[in-house]
Design a protein around this motif. Sequence first.
Motif, short mmCIF file in Angstrom:
data_model
loop_
_atom_site.label_atom_id
_atom_site.label_comp_id
_atom_site.label_asym_id
_atom_site.label_seq_id
_atom_site.Cartn_x
_atom_site.Cartn_y
_atom_site.Cartn_z
N ARG A 12 -3.46 -8.17 -4.46
CA ARG A 12 -2.58 -7.08 -4.03
C ARG A 12 -1.31 -7.07 -4.89
O ARG A 12 -1.41 -7.18 -6.10
N SER B 287 -1.10 7.31 1.14
CA SER B 287 -2.30 7.83 0.51
C SER B 287 -3.02 8.69 1.54
O SER B 287 -2.39 9.52 2.19
N ASP C 235 -7.08 -6.98 -8.30
CA ASP C 235 -6.18 -5.83 -8.34
C ASP C 235 -5.61 -5.75 -9.74
O ASP C 235 -4.94 -6.67 -10.20
N LEU D 276 -4.16 -0.09 -3.16
CA LEU D 276 -4.69 -1.41 -2.80
C LEU D 276 -5.88 -1.32 -1.87
O LEU D 276 -6.88 -2.01 -2.05
N ASP D 277 -5.78 -0.47 -0.87
CA ASP D 277 -6.83 -0.46 0.16
C ASP D 277 -7.95 0.53 -0.12
O ASP D 277 -9.02 0.42 0.46
N GLU D 278 -7.72 1.51 -0.98
CA GLU D 278 -8.78 2.48 -1.29
C GLU D 278 -9.99 1.80 -1.90
O GLU D 278 -11.12 1.96 -1.41
N GLN E 288 0.82 -1.21 0.00
CA GLN E 288 0.00 0.00 0.00
C GLN E 288 0.86 1.27 0.00
O GLN E 288 1.75 1.43 0.82
N GLY F 122 0.47 1.40 -6.07
CA GLY F 122 0.31 0.98 -4.67
C GLY F 122 -1.07 1.32 -4.15
O GLY F 122 -1.27 1.58 -2.97
N GLU G 75 -9.36 7.15 -4.46
CA GLU G 75 -8.88 7.94 -3.32
C GLU G 75 -9.93 8.99 -2.95
O GLU G 75 -10.25 9.21 -1.78
N HIS H 284 -0.20 2.83 5.56
CA HIS H 284 0.87 2.85 4.56
C HIS H 284 1.87 1.75 4.88
O HIS H 284 2.19 1.52 6.04
N GLN H 285 2.40 1.08 3.83
CA GLN H 285 3.46 0.07 4.04
C GLN H 285 4.78 0.64 3.55
O GLN H 285 5.12 0.51 2.37
N ILE I 29 -5.38 5.52 5.81
CA ILE I 29 -5.08 4.25 5.14
C ILE I 29 -3.67 3.83 5.51
O ILE I 29 -2.73 4.61 5.36
#
Lengths: 331, 549
Positions: free
Chosen positions: B437, A70, B403, B414-416, A67, B412, B376, A76-77, A74
């Motif tokens: 992912r 953002s 994905d 992924l979670d949105e 991730q 990157g 986003e 972040h990695q 959220i």
Amino acid sequence: MNALVSLLAVLSIVVIAFLGAGAGLEVLFGVVLPYAAILTFLVGFVLRIVKWAKSPVPFRIPTVAGQAKSLEWIKHQPLESPYTRRQVVLRMALEVLFFRSLFRNTKAELKGGPRLVYGADKALWLFGMIFHWSFLIIFIRHLRFFTEPVPALVTGVEWVDSFFDVGLPALFATSVLLLVSLSWLIGRRFLDPQVRYISQAADYFPLFLIFGIASTGVLLRHFAKTDVAGVKELGMGLLGFSPPNLGELGLSGLFYAHLLLVTALIAYFPLSKLMHLGGVFMSPTRNLANNNRAVRHVNPNPQPVQVHEFEHWKEEFKEEIAEAGYKLERD
Amino acid sequence: MAEDPTPTREELSRVEYAPPAKTWMDTGVDIPNRRGNWCYASDAKHPEYLGQPNAHDWAPQNEDWNLPENWQRIILDGMKERLEKYRSFRLFMDICVRCGACADKCHFYLGTGDPKNMPVLRAELLRSVYKRYFTKAGRMFGKLAGARDLTIDVLKEWYYYFYQCTECRRCSVFCPYGIDTADVTMIGRELLNLVGINIGWIMEPAANCYRTGNHLGVRPNTFKDNLDFAAEDLEDITGVHVDVPIDRKGAEVLVVVPSADYFANPHYFTFLGYLALFHEIGLDYTFSPFATEGGNFGLFLSHDMMKRLNAKIYFEARRLGVKWILGAECGHMWRVLHQYMDTMNGPADFLETPKSPVTGTVFTNAKATSTVHITEFTADLIRHDKLDLDKSRNDHLKVTFHDSCNPARAVGLLDEPRYIMKKVLNNFIEMPENTIREQTFCCGGGSGLGSDENMEARMRGGLPRANAVKYVKDEYGVNTLACICAIDKAVLPPLIDYWVGGVEVAGIHEFVGNALMMKGQNERLTDLRNEPIPHLQKREAEEEVKSDA
């Protein structure tokens, strides 16, 4: 074929060393070639890095593996998608020191149905780690032959490495680990059909070469014990640019074989895939932050290109534009 | 030209992974006998229109490719130029140790068993020529050093295998040095293009895009018609009239979409979702009649072509005087917007740091390019509780999420989309972890390979993705495959029909539009596909019975 040629090349290095040492060519093998090899290594390494560095990085193209940074909430990695330089350094450090990408390795299998299943496959990572770390430790141990007094780092490493205290002189764990991991790395090049198919002489040769170095090294320490003081005299002499009289040292043919194999490795290094040692630091998919939309990346040599000019487009489609009723104003 | 039918599922289920006895250096590719695995050549008029070098008519299955006489020289000069221009290319040619970790990471390898689809060998096709002409070892030791002469057979392999790579970058995640086959393939295709070898499925959209502004060649008036038509459809479905602003100077936001969104199914339902959302939050936005395409088939041809096709976006943002850009659901478009646009056509110093007019959230992660991904933007709206959502309106859907390669491994993101789905629908199920992912598998038709004549390759390459979908369908009854990519939306339906069946493909904003409660709406018994929502219809019927009684 590729493997055979590589094996023969390594064996002939051993034979040449034995013959040469017996024929009074100690100075060539003990002094001239090592100096030449080190010079080749230094110059070659630098030239290669310079060559890479001269090609610019026109675009910022990190491979993102998690991730991105953002919205605040959220998660972040940072190691998978570094956003700052510090995070890039951490990502790189884990990559270089612990082979993090290789740690992800999986094995896919197609079963009836069809059904694809994926399992973790850490063997390559494990043996790769053992091999590289053992090699580094053995390299550090050998500094004993080039330093007086021997630094604490070297004696410390030796102490840990001989912890199991087997045999006399004590067997170093890394000697065994290096040979075991090399055997595995060589073995998979023969036994895994895919890996065998992709393997070239350039893949077998360094493995055989290092295997030769490691096994002659073990022989010198434990079986055909060499005169360690003599070796150190040579090491210190080479480092101080005043090599000793090799005829008087009386080092064995086996020692010269070990030395010539090392010499070959040093000289071969900058010309080969072994340069991944330097290259891993320069890979643009790894050493750049994924902050593309926040920080502009500048291409040092942008190429001018022809674009479809707005005015031309307007003219070409003026009827359609009139029909749609667009104003298409410009300031 | 007669088309070979795609082999049956049973035939494609048996993949032979044992490599041939002969070395890869001595086995060329028998193109005429691999029909179904390669794309047709482009009609010369498209590369000619785009001013591409050595444009000519040729056909992959022909012995003679009508190459320019000095084609080897052209390629080698092109290689030299690119070695000096791209550090990635030079480095990736030098440092591969052939550890083989990448081999079974490629969907085309998994689906074909063809060893040259192992990323390491795909790169070796170029590397062998690099070694032969640009390294001492290769010049001296030839084959023993892994070096090969640049022959017509080698060139044919390049064509076959660089157009059997979808530039998905999955192998790069696993490579200890991050060697990115997408980058190698991009260079390989550029070199082929120098001698006039390219494919119609990329060249024609690129030429269309250059000329009209979009891949499909939709002209400015038809663009308006399509958007108006969408607004009418939305009104029919929801009872709410929405305006679709085009060419509105001074709007706050420029919305850029892939052209399939206003042209093809199932993209269109996602497009309706955007229109509903923008209306409901009162977004001050505009479409551009010139920048009618966010996607960029130039990416699949050359760096220069990518830059040429992308230029119109910042141009229009400036002309229309917007503050920032909102990019819609599209995969490779986002690789370009995220990794290339600002460098190529920026700086975007005439734009502002994007700020949501609804929530006030400042998108600092987009402060340079001023370009925000729609997931986003929407995730932020939902997080701030700005949308009136009825999740149950998606209860007829059991959804899993694919994905898309570029949003995952280039951005990157992924979670949105996952956050949005969890807020707009009740049944969300993940596919197995090795297939999502950063490890997501390509649809099999990315990077300009979504054509029909290479259907066998698409079905083979899409096997890993389809297989994971099949798993969640069989285990959990999944009936909808969500994604945020226009190419996915085009190529996943035939893939899923072939391998799985009974699963529809949809975009995230289709679900958002389904769940979105709009002011002044009708009873809304259908979803955005105008299909009845079963439990709502049933409730309605029950209520009618009750009131009758």
